[in-house]
Scaffold this active site. Sequence first.
Site, PDB file in Angstrom:
ATOM      1  N   LYS A  52       1.202  -1.110   0.517  1.00 53.32           N
ATOM      2  CA  LYS A  52       0.241  -0.221   0.094  1.00 53.32           C
ATOM      3  C   LYS A  52       0.637   1.416   0.071  1.00 53.32           C
ATOM      4  CE  LYS A  52      -3.162   2.759   2.224  1.00 53.32           C
ATOM      5  NZ  LYS A  52      -4.383   2.869   3.777  1.00 53.32           N
TER       6      LYS A  52
ATOM      7  N   HIS B 146       2.238 -38.481 -29.778  1.00 60.13           N
ATOM      8  CA  HIS B 146       2.003 -37.692 -30.569  1.00 60.13           C
ATOM      9  C   HIS B 146       0.115 -38.094 -29.546  1.00 60.13           C
ATOM     10  CE1 HIS B 146       3.743 -35.688 -33.563  1.00 60.13           C
ATOM     11  NE2 HIS B 146       4.364 -36.183 -33.650  1.00 60.13           N
TER      12      HIS B 146
END
Length: 509
Positions: free
Chosen positions: A136, A272
């Site tokens: 902050k 694959h």
Amino acid sequence: MNKLRVLVSVADKEGIVEFCRAVEPRVGEYIASGGTGAVLRGAGLPVTSIEDLGAHAEMLDGRVKTLQPQIHGGILARRDAAHLAELEANNMRAIDVVVVNLYPFERTVARGHVTPEEAIEQIDIGGVALLRAAAKNHEHVTVVSDPADYPRVAAGILEGGVDASLRRSLAVGAFRRTTAYDRAIAGWLAGDGPGTDTGLPRNLDLHLELLQECRYGENPHQAGGYYGRPGMDLPFVQLHGKAMSFNNWQDLDAAWQSAGSFSEPAISIVKHGNPCGLATAPILHNAWAQALASDPVSAFGGIVASNCTMDLETAERIGSLFVEVVVAPDWDPNALERLRRKRNVRLLQARPGLLSDWQVATAVGGYLVQEGDHSLDDLNPVHWDCATVRQPTAGQLASLGFAWQAARFVKSNAIVLAAGTATVGIGAGQMSRLDSVWLACRKAGDRSHGSVLASDAFFPFPDGLEAAAAAGVSAIVQPGGSLRDNQVVKAADDLGLVMMMTGRRHFLH
């Protein structure tokens, strides 16, 4: 130039001593909580403890230590005259740098078998408050929430001060870290909470962070990366080889899951996204030989997974073939040394507990989510029904059980031919089940004679059975459930086949 006051409170202490030593020329005071302070003092660094600031000593087993006005006032004060005067009136001083990382909540609950008490004690309160306060006030305070930022923060401090742009970037990182941390806690607490009637979560947190960049995506012009929940480790430790590609990760998933589904020593070779060879055997190198024999052409450049320790003899045999990746849960040092001679192969060791609760895929701008297919109810042949007059032999039943389990990891329409506990032909990804049967039988060649066949879903017509029988297949396992089951069963009887029905399908797209 004013000396800095640096607050340090870290759960992960790796690199913190090196960071503090690096910036020591610019530091006037280190302030540290108990455990961190002990580490810094042990390294010879001067440290002010929390209570030395006039704050309350740590209490409640460490649950309260940095939640103190002397700490948060020093972090949150603007550097204007009014705030600085108020600090002085309350015997406080500004804090310039906040270095905090949080209790490892995510890692704790990811281990599994963690009691609620253990998990709750890993919920950081003070650390989150420190990060939020410093972030902050980033206009004046440098906040460091990630040890990966130590080098650039140290460089900025030594060059005269961390610039505004970096302070803002670090603040963003701190807020992202606390957001992810709170999400993880909320997700864990909601784990036993209400979902939908089917068990799907009403809210699925997809907050992920990049764990590893891939060399590229499916194609070289696409970027790709492996993402995971904040705080988690990569599921595999890479022991050798170049970086993993996107396609490597996808194939590795298929190889690891298929090999790991068996209790006997197993080898899966994936190409694959589909196994081209899968086998189990009492001795691992025999499983390798049988898996390779299933489709030695497709195995070239494949991904190899073992479900048990990789031994030297198996490594020697794998070493004679070009493969992209070899993964195992553990490695014999001699096996590791043997395969390290192959420069381009990636060698991985799996971490435990790799099953995902939910499977997520993108679809038309949104996401599809489903449970993982982890049910084992239908894998044991004792739960099946024999639909044909001819009954299976003990050998056929054992082989059908192996083939049925293997079919779960072949993308639909999946047809697996097996002899014993090894695949001999696999048909995958075809638009018709008949085409998959033809492909599997073509791959098997003469080995289809006497083999068994598993189909991930029902046969809609008898033609698939007829093609299998013509190739010499002797027994079939399939889920059943077609409107033409009676025709299919009659065809099996006419062809002299054994046909088992499992009652459950295992599509994998």
